[in-house]
Design an enzyme around this catalytic site. Structure first.
Site, mmCIF file in Angstrom:
data_model
loop_
_atom_site.group_PDB
_atom_site.id
_atom_site.type_symbol
_atom_site.label_atom_id
_atom_site.label_comp_id
_atom_site.label_asym_id
_atom_site.label_seq_id
_atom_site.Cartn_x
_atom_site.Cartn_y
_atom_site.Cartn_z
ATOM 1 N N GLU A 116 28.008 36.620 50.050
ATOM 2 C CA GLU A 116 27.490 35.394 50.673
ATOM 3 C C GLU A 116 26.740 35.707 51.979
ATOM 4 O O GLU A 116 25.698 35.116 52.258
ATOM 5 C CB GLU A 116 28.640 34.410 50.905
ATOM 6 C CG GLU A 116 29.237 33.947 49.573
ATOM 7 C CD GLU A 116 30.346 32.921 49.729
ATOM 8 O OE1 GLU A 116 30.031 31.740 49.775
ATOM 9 O OE2 GLU A 116 31.518 33.330 49.804
ATOM 10 N N GLU A 136 35.735 34.383 44.011
ATOM 11 C CA GLU A 136 36.669 33.503 44.727
ATOM 12 C C GLU A 136 37.543 32.660 43.804
ATOM 13 O O GLU A 136 38.684 32.337 44.132
ATOM 14 C CB GLU A 136 35.905 32.576 45.681
ATOM 15 C CG GLU A 136 35.417 33.261 46.966
ATOM 16 C CD GLU A 136 34.001 33.777 46.861
ATOM 17 O OE1 GLU A 136 33.552 34.045 45.718
ATOM 18 O OE2 GLU A 136 33.336 33.914 47.894
HETATM 19 C C1 LIG Z 1 34.719 32.209 51.482
HETATM 20 C C2 LIG Z 1 34.972 33.569 51.061
HETATM 21 C C3 LIG Z 1 36.045 33.861 50.333
HETATM 22 C C4 LIG Z 1 36.266 35.231 49.922
HETATM 23 O O1 LIG Z 1 35.499 36.116 50.187
HETATM 24 S S1 LIG Z 1 37.691 35.498 49.096
HETATM 25 C C5 LIG Z 1 37.688 37.212 48.805
HETATM 26 C C6 LIG Z 1 36.689 37.591 47.763
HETATM 27 N N1 LIG Z 1 36.799 38.986 47.481
HETATM 28 C C7 LIG Z 1 37.554 39.435 46.499
HETATM 29 O O2 LIG Z 1 38.160 38.679 45.756
HETATM 30 C C8 LIG Z 1 37.658 40.913 46.359
HETATM 31 C C9 LIG Z 1 39.095 41.297 46.221
HETATM 32 N N2 LIG Z 1 39.246 42.748 46.162
HETATM 33 C C10 LIG Z 1 39.014 43.439 45.048
HETATM 34 O O3 LIG Z 1 38.640 42.937 44.017
HETATM 35 C C11 LIG Z 1 39.268 44.904 45.114
HETATM 36 O O4 LIG Z 1 40.181 45.139 46.122
HETATM 37 C C12 LIG Z 1 37.996 45.730 45.397
HETATM 38 C C13 LIG Z 1 37.050 45.654 44.193
HETATM 39 C C14 LIG Z 1 37.284 45.232 46.646
HETATM 40 C C15 LIG Z 1 38.395 47.199 45.644
HETATM 41 O O5 LIG Z 1 39.174 47.658 44.577
HETATM 42 P P1 LIG Z 1 39.968 49.051 44.677
HETATM 43 O O6 LIG Z 1 39.077 50.095 45.196
HETATM 44 O O7 LIG Z 1 40.616 49.252 43.350
HETATM 45 O O8 LIG Z 1 41.081 48.860 45.790
HETATM 46 P P2 LIG Z 1 42.306 47.846 45.858
HETATM 47 O O9 LIG Z 1 43.580 48.589 45.612
HETATM 48 O O10 LIG Z 1 42.075 46.634 45.044
HETATM 49 O O11 LIG Z 1 42.234 47.387 47.383
HETATM 50 C C16 LIG Z 1 42.412 48.341 48.417
HETATM 51 C C17 LIG Z 1 43.097 47.628 49.562
HETATM 52 O O12 LIG Z 1 42.184 46.664 50.077
HETATM 53 C C18 LIG Z 1 42.822 45.408 50.143
HETATM 54 N N3 LIG Z 1 41.793 44.388 49.939
HETATM 55 C C19 LIG Z 1 40.810 44.390 49.027
HETATM 56 N N4 LIG Z 1 40.022 43.324 49.168
HETATM 57 C C20 LIG Z 1 40.529 42.628 50.215
HETATM 58 C C21 LIG Z 1 40.155 41.422 50.861
HETATM 59 N N5 LIG Z 1 39.077 40.722 50.493
HETATM 60 N N6 LIG Z 1 40.913 41.008 51.889
HETATM 61 C C22 LIG Z 1 41.978 41.710 52.300
HETATM 62 N N7 LIG Z 1 42.390 42.864 51.731
HETATM 63 C C23 LIG Z 1 41.652 43.310 50.710
HETATM 64 C C24 LIG Z 1 43.851 45.429 49.032
HETATM 65 O O13 LIG Z 1 44.867 44.493 49.259
HETATM 66 C C25 LIG Z 1 44.341 46.846 49.117
HETATM 67 O O14 LIG Z 1 45.259 46.916 50.184
HETATM 68 P P3 LIG Z 1 46.519 47.920 50.112
HETATM 69 O O15 LIG Z 1 45.928 49.297 49.995
HETATM 70 O O16 LIG Z 1 47.274 47.680 51.360
HETATM 71 O O17 LIG Z 1 47.293 47.560 48.885
#
Ligand code: A1D88
EC number: 4.2.1.17
Length: 721
Positions: A116, A136
């Site tokens: 975004e 989201e």
């Molecule tokens: C208005 C706006 C709203 C929004 O933006 S809502 C959020 C939208 N974003 C998402 O939904 C993305 C969510 N995250 C993911 O899908 C995945 O993650 C990724 C593709 C970004 C990366 O995947 P991988 O490399 O397999 O790593 P992993 O084990 O999923 O994540 C590594 C660490 O990163 C933390 N994390 C990931 N995304 C977020 C986030 N958006 N906010 C806070 N923490 C996040 C996890 O929890 C974890 O943490 P730990 O290593 O402690 O278990």
């Protein structure tokens, strides 16, 4: 080393300010990051030496979106004031409406709020293979930083609604074709190209485009309405119970009818309402629960490294064995499939081929990848090939002596480092390994059927299984795209044990006179994909009959002994396998309730004779849900009490992935805590007084209910892990 969190700005001699987000590991938009972005954009807009701006993320990842921890904080406190104002303040005013051109330099991923922000820039340059999407809805909310308005204006309404409703990411290559990405360059040129692009806009060599003001991809109002009508149908089909799927279409429509800015305002309002919904609470919990499973005390924090697993032997080419083999092959792991005779072996290989062809015909796998996967499979009838395997997964029938003999043999024919795993679902691992000297490398690898599709893998450890073996199996599980959950050794492990009262309670209700098709329909309305009777049909009633006594032996004090399964089999109904169970199964059509099964149910009712005064009980739909699922919660309490799982959220994720418990309810324990242990305890107590000890509340539930503690709060008690 402490994580470096913040936003930096470097202004070059060329007059370009590079603003960089740093918040490892995914540069999520935590509150200090948002504050930092506001400050830097304000600064860049005011400074005379800045002519143009580039926004990027540190360490090869643009941004993984808004910080999901903040949602969790809001859910705990109910306090929405911790949500920073982003959509208008930062995204519209400071970014998109900035007088100085702004280019996003995207690498790795731009998801949710990350994409975004990128869409509010005046152009987007990306490195290859970046992941772009607005996921989201998977968290129970909608895009809240203008994504519902800008994505349709950049890629067209049909594509945007598809990406948003299905939470489908696209690659930067596809993004370029669609117009979301303006240029694709190698990572080494990302910043230089972005700087130049920003200066080109500043000097009028490239257009100064504000996404929200664009209309060229929206089409006429009637075209837009036709697309939104399709989207509404899609939402109804894929997510009938999810408020966010329906709300997002209204928000998109607002922008189409009244203009992008109006859409942005409505989006912000709906976003704030949805953050507090039960759906968002459940889905955010599931997000963190899934990630927590990869943290196993004394295993993942023990300084060990997973060993490479290149060649795996699968023993048994039945439904489970061939499914497991398929999952391994699809992740490029060589598989030796062993059977006891050429006929069984051929059948096993054919099943693997069928699984893989099925994926090709559904468009989930290319022909090339299918060919490569099948080339890694070798069928064998003896143990010669086992001399250099890294892991064996035994998937033969549930016969103790057979399994014991196999493991004794494996110890002789496999190399000493080889992991010896069993896919048993009912036999104690200690019993399986009893005749070996290799107890430290014996582990349970409990897949769920069909193993190449279901994502849960229960890794069952006995008190002897070594941390290295657990770590290796976790790594293999992840490599084959499963979610491994480490559990303790008991009959049924975590999922099957927790859910054994599910079928039992359904049988009790049917014997108490409640219509079985009504029970199934109430449970599917609750959110499980199949009611208990249809689930029984799917598994096959022969299996139900075989495992019943195994459970009765250990959990006999809380079993309801129903003759229904036996009567069903006697009447020639084994479920889907032979086309008849409670339902009729015909190729190409949906299962149909079979009214003739009611005479079998009547026979069962006569035998059990539990209807009060010989008359069917009268229950509401809510009571049906409680009578079926509260006994499951009760067993979950025992699983928590005995330490069969490391943390309550592991049981939540296992229930979602292994039993398809609705993810928007957060999993079995989370759901129970939302209702409240006290209410569940009191209802079970009433039920046990009326219908007997099957419903008797467990000690753990009683304790939590009386102390007012949530079920998910574990005391470190009798852990098996
Ligand atoms: C208005 C706006 C709203 C929004 O933006 S809502 C959020 C939208 N974003 C998402 O939904 C993305 C969510 N995250 C993911 O899908 C995945 O993650 C990724 C593709 C970004 C990366 O995947 P991988 O490399 O397999 O790593 P992993 O084990 O999923 O994540 C590594 C660490 O990163 C933390 N994390 C990931 N995304 C977020 C986030 N958006 N906010 C806070 N923490 C996040 C996890 O929890 C974890 O943490 P730990 O290593 O402690 O278990």
């Amino acid at each position: 080393m402490a994580k470096k969190i913040g936003v930096t700005m470097d202004v070059g001699n060329d007059g370009v300010a590079v603003i960089t987000i740093s918040n490892p590991p995914v540069n999520s938009l935590a509150s200090p990051i948002i504050a930092g972005l506001k400050e830097k954009f304000r600064d860049a807009n005011q400074r005379n030496d800045v002519r143009a701006i580039v926004l990027t993320g540190n360490n090869g990842r643009f941004c993984g979106g808004f910080d999901i921890n903040v949602f969790q904080q809001v859910h705990k406190t109910g306090d929405l004031s911790v949500m920073p104002e982003v959509s208008v303040d930062l995204v519209c005013n400071l970014m998109e409406d900035s007088r100085k051109p702004l280019v996003a330099a995207v690498e790795g991923l731009a998801l949710g709020g990350g994409l975004e922000l990128a869409m509010a820039c005046h152009a987007r340059v990306s490195a290859p293979k970046a992941q772009l999407g607005l996921p989201e809805l998977t968290l129970g909310v909608i895009p809240g930083f203008g994504g519902t308005q800008r994505l349709p204006r950049l890629v067209g309404l049909a594509k945007a609604t598809d990406m948003i409703l299905l939470s489908k990411s696209i690659s930067s290559e596809e993004g370029q074709k669609l117009g979301l990405i303006d240029a694709l360059v190698p990572p080494g040129e990302l910043l230089s190209t972005s700087r130049k692009w920003a200066l080109d806009i500043a000097d009028g060599r490239k257009p100064f485009l504000r996404s929200l003001h664009r209309t060229d991809k929206i089409g006429s109002l009637s075209e837009a309405r036709a697309i939104l009508k399709n989207s509404r149908q899609l939402a109804k089909k894929i997510a009938p119970k999810m408020p966010q799927h329906h709300a997002v279409i209204e928000v998109i429509e607002e922008g189409i009818v009244h203009g992008g800015y109006s859409g942005v305002l409505k989006e912000a309002e709906v976003f704030r309402q949805l953050v507090l919904s039960d759906t968002a609470k459940g889905l955010v919990h599931v997000f963190f629960a899934q990630r927590a499973t990869s943290k196993v005390p004394n295993v993942t924090d023990a300084g060990l490294k997973p060993r490479p697993i290149k060649k795996v032997a699968v023993i048994g080419g039945g439904l489970m064995g061939s499914g497991i083999a398929t999952a391994l092959l699809l992740s490029n792991i060589r598989v030796v499939l062993k059977e006891i005779n050429p006929e069984y072996l051929m059948k096993g290989i054919k099943t693997v081929e069928g699984n893989i062809k099925g994926l090709v015909s559904r468009g989930k796998l290319t022909q090339d990848k299918a060919g490569k996967a099948l080339s890694l499979l070798k069928g064998v009838l003896d143990y010669t090939e086992f001399k250099d395997v890294d892991m064996v997964i035994e998937a033969v029938i549930e016969n103790i002596q057979l399994k014991q003999n196999i493991f004794k043999e494996l110890e002789k024919v496999c190399p000493p480092h080889c992991i010896l795993a069993s896919n048993t679902s009912t036999i104690d691992l200690n019993v399986i390994g009893e005749k070996t000297n290799s107890k430290d490398r014996i582990v349970g690898a409990h897949f769920f059927s069909p193993a190449h599709l279901m994502t849960l893998l229960e890794i069952v450890r006995s008190e002897n299984t070594s941390p290295q073996v657990i770590l290796d199996l976790m790594a293999v599980g992840k490599a084959i795209k499963k979610v491994p959950v480490v559990v303790g050794n008991c009959i049924g492990f975590a999922v099957n044990r927790t859910f054994f009262p599910y079928t039992q309670a359904a049988h009790m209700l049917a014997n108490l006179g409640v219509d079985l098709f009504r029970i199934d329909s109430v449970i599917t309305s609750f959110g499980l994909p199949l009611g208990p009777f249809q689930l029984g049909d799917l598994a096959g009633h022969g299996i139900g009959l075989a495992v019943g006594p195994i459970y009765a032996k250990v959990y006999g004090d809380r079993m309801f002994r129903s003759p229904l399964t036996e009567l069903l089999l006697k009447s020639g109904r084994n479920g889907k396998i032979n086309g008849r169970g409670y339902y009729i199964y015909e190729k190409g059509s949906k299962p149909k309730p079979d009214p003739s099964v009611l005479s079998v149910v009547e026979e069962s009712r006569k035998l059990t004779n539990i209807m009060p005064g010989g008359k069917p009980i009268s229950v509401t739909d809510k009571e049906i849900v409680e009578m079926i699922l509260f006994p499951v919660v009760n067993e979950a309490c025992r699983v928590l009490d005995e330490g069969v799982v490391i943390r309550a959220s592991d049981l939540d994720i296992a229930s979602v992935l292994g039993m398809s418990f609705p993810s928007y309810r957060g999993g079995i324990v989370f759901w129970a805590d939302m209702i409240g242990p006290k209410y569940i305890y009191e209802r079970l107590k009433e039920m046990s007084e009326t219908y007997g000890s099957f419903f008797k509340p467990s000690r753990y539930l009683e304790e939590r209910a009386t102390k007012g503690m949530p079920l998910s709060e574990l005391k470190s008690s009798r852990s098996r892990l």
